[in-house]
Structures are given as C-alpha cells and as structure tokens.
Write a protein that holds these residues in place. Structure first.
Motif, PDB file in Angstrom:
ATOM      1  N   ALA A   1       0.826  -1.216   0.000  1.00  0.00           N
ATOM      2  CA  ALA A   1       0.000   0.000   0.000  1.00  0.00           C
ATOM      3  C   ALA A   1       0.855   1.259   0.000  1.00  0.00           C
ATOM      4  N   LEU A   2       1.926   1.274   0.780  1.00  0.00           N
ATOM      5  CA  LEU A   2       2.823   2.435   0.793  1.00  0.00           C
ATOM      6  C   LEU A   2       3.458   2.666  -0.574  1.00  0.00           C
ATOM      7  N   ILE A   3       3.889   1.584  -1.218  1.00  0.00           N
ATOM      8  CA  ILE A   3       4.512   1.708  -2.543  1.00  0.00           C
ATOM      9  C   ILE A   3       3.479   2.136  -3.581  1.00  0.00           C
ATOM     10  N   ALA A   4       2.267   1.602  -3.505  1.00  0.00           N
ATOM     11  CA  ALA A   4       1.209   1.994  -4.447  1.00  0.00           C
ATOM     12  C   ALA A   4       0.855   3.471  -4.270  1.00  0.00           C
ATOM     13  N   THR A   5       0.798   3.927  -3.036  1.00  0.00           N
ATOM     14  CA  THR A   5       0.522   5.340  -2.774  1.00  0.00           C
ATOM     15  C   THR A   5       1.604   6.219  -3.380  1.00  0.00           C
ATOM     16  N   ALA A   6       2.838   5.821  -3.189  1.00  0.00           N
ATOM     17  CA  ALA A   6       3.956   6.585  -3.763  1.00  0.00           C
ATOM     18  C   ALA A   6       3.874   6.591  -5.286  1.00  0.00           C
ATOM     19  N   GLY A   7       3.559   5.446  -5.885  1.00  0.00           N
ATOM     20  CA  GLY A   7       3.419   5.390  -7.339  1.00  0.00           C
ATOM     21  C   GLY A   7       2.315   6.296  -7.842  1.00  0.00           C
ATOM     22  N   PHE A   8       1.205   6.345  -7.113  1.00  0.00           N
ATOM     23  CA  PHE A   8       0.099   7.220  -7.502  1.00  0.00           C
ATOM     24  C   PHE A   8       0.517   8.685  -7.437  1.00  0.00           C
ATOM     25  N   GLU A   9       1.263   9.046  -6.393  1.00  0.00           N
ATOM     26  CA  GLU A   9       1.735  10.426  -6.257  1.00  0.00           C
ATOM     27  C   GLU A   9       2.663  10.809  -7.411  1.00  0.00           C
ATOM     28  N   VAL A  10       3.561   9.902  -7.782  1.00  0.00           N
ATOM     29  CA  VAL A  10       4.465  10.164  -8.908  1.00  0.00           C
ATOM     30  C   VAL A  10       3.657  10.310 -10.190  1.00  0.00           C
ATOM     31  N   LEU A  11       2.662   9.463 -10.381  1.00  0.00           N
ATOM     32  CA  LEU A  11       1.796   9.541 -11.565  1.00  0.00           C
ATOM     33  C   LEU A  11       1.055  10.875 -11.605  1.00  0.00           C
ATOM     34  N   LYS A  12       0.529  11.308 -10.457  1.00  0.00           N
ATOM     35  CA  LYS A  12      -0.177  12.592 -10.394  1.00  0.00           C
ATOM     36  C   LYS A  12       0.723  13.746 -10.810  1.00  0.00           C
ATOM     37  N   ILE A  13       1.957  13.723 -10.344  1.00  0.00           N
ATOM     38  CA  ILE A  13       2.878  14.822 -10.634  1.00  0.00           C
ATOM     39  C   ILE A  13       3.332  14.798 -12.092  1.00  0.00           C
ATOM     40  N   SER A  14       3.600  13.609 -12.627  1.00  0.00           N
ATOM     41  CA  SER A  14       4.185  13.546 -13.965  1.00  0.00           C
ATOM     42  C   SER A  14       3.160  13.549 -15.087  1.00  0.00           C
TER      43      SER A  14
END
Length: 188
Positions: free
Chosen positions: A120-133
């Motif tokens: 879940a922590l890694i998925a959250t981080a991936g979502f944040e990176v996706l949102k920014i990029s």
C-alpha cells in the motif's frame, strides 16, 4: 527548533516507519515537502527520477540531497544517518531475538501482515508520482478546462514506455536512457 534537529527527527521518523525500502519512504517525503520549505513536490518528482537512475535507494539519495540543501555537508550527513539509524537499531534487536522465535506463529503472522502494508505504501507513492508527472492540476485550476489536466507529452511517453516494457524484454537501463533522451527532446 534547530534545523539540524528537525532534519534528524524528520528523517529518523521516515527511516523508522518506511518499512519496505526506498519507495516506501515516498509518502513520508511528500509529508516533509508539505510541512517544510526544504523542497516541494516538483523537486521530489525530479529527485525520484535522479534517484532511480543513480546507485542507492531513493530514501538515502533524497535524505542526502535535502540535508545538504538545507544544512550543508553536516545536514546531508545527519539526514542520511538519521534515515538509516532506525533500520540498524531494529536489525540489531531483531537479530538477537529472531533466532529464538523463528518458528513462532505470531512472528510469522506479523511478517505476513507487513506485506500488504508495504504494498500500500509503494502503491501510494506510485500514484503520487503519476499525479505529478501525468496530470497538471495547476493549469486546470487556472483555466478550468478538462483538457488542461493531462500533460500530453508525459502521457504519450508513459504509454509508449509501458507498452515497450510489456511487449519486449527491455533492459531497465535502456528504458531510463530512452526516457531521458525523449524528455530532453520534449523539453526543447
């Protein structure tokens, strides 16, 4: 509060609770970006890209960068040590006791329960990176046009690389190098 104490406390907390390695540190780094003026989410996205293309985990690279930018060489060393210190302490403690409780059902269950939390922590981080990029919410807030929410160049690059990665057995270094070249072309 002294900047060095703040750096130490924030990165110690990050190291203590980011079970699972580099990507698991990202939610904590986003929290630090929101709390302090040391870096913002855009710089964090850039640092993720740099950290993924350089040796060492994201958390260590980011701690060193933020510490150095905030408090010079001493800040870089302090933030890096603070991030690693909880793991060292925990590993020493666990190594002392794990052999005694290696077959214990509670210990096995605890490790089993940690897997989804780390995911879940890694998925959250991936979502944040996706949102920014991929998404540009700043432009959308200014123009209120739904087309302005998607960064077309980034979306095309993401879709292309995703397709290439799934279709062909491409080495990660080739993808990183290709992405850097395309990013430079898109920028100019």
């Amino acid at each position: 509060m002294n900047i060095y104490i703040l750096l130490f406390l924030e990165f110690f907390k990050t190291g203590l609770f980011s079970i699972g390695g580099g990507l698991a540190t990202l939610p904590f780094l986003y929290d630090i970006a929101d709390k302090y003026p040391w870096f913002d989410r855009a710089v964090l996205a850039d640092m993720i890209a740099v950290s993924e293309s350089t040796p060492g985990p994201i958390g260590i690279n980011m701690a060193t960068y933020v510490g150095y930018e905030t408090g010079g060489i001493l800040g870089g060393i302090l933030a890096t040590v603070a991030l690693v210190l909880p793991s060292v302490i925990i590993i020493i403690i666990i190594a002392k006791f794990l052999n005694k409780f290696n077959e214990n059902k509670i210990v096995k269950s605890a490790f089993y329960g940690l897997r989804p939390a780390v995911t879940a922590l890694i998925a959250t981080a991936g979502f944040e990176v996706l949102k920014i990029s991929i998404f540009t919410f700043e432009k959308f807030a200014q123009s209120h046009n739904i087309v302005d929410i998607i960064n077309i160049k980034s979306t095309v690059l993401f879709a292309s690389l995703f397709f290439i990665t799934k279709k062909f057995k491409t080495h990660p270094l080739g993808i990183i190098a290709g992405s850097a070249v395309v990013g430079i072309i898109f920028k100019f």
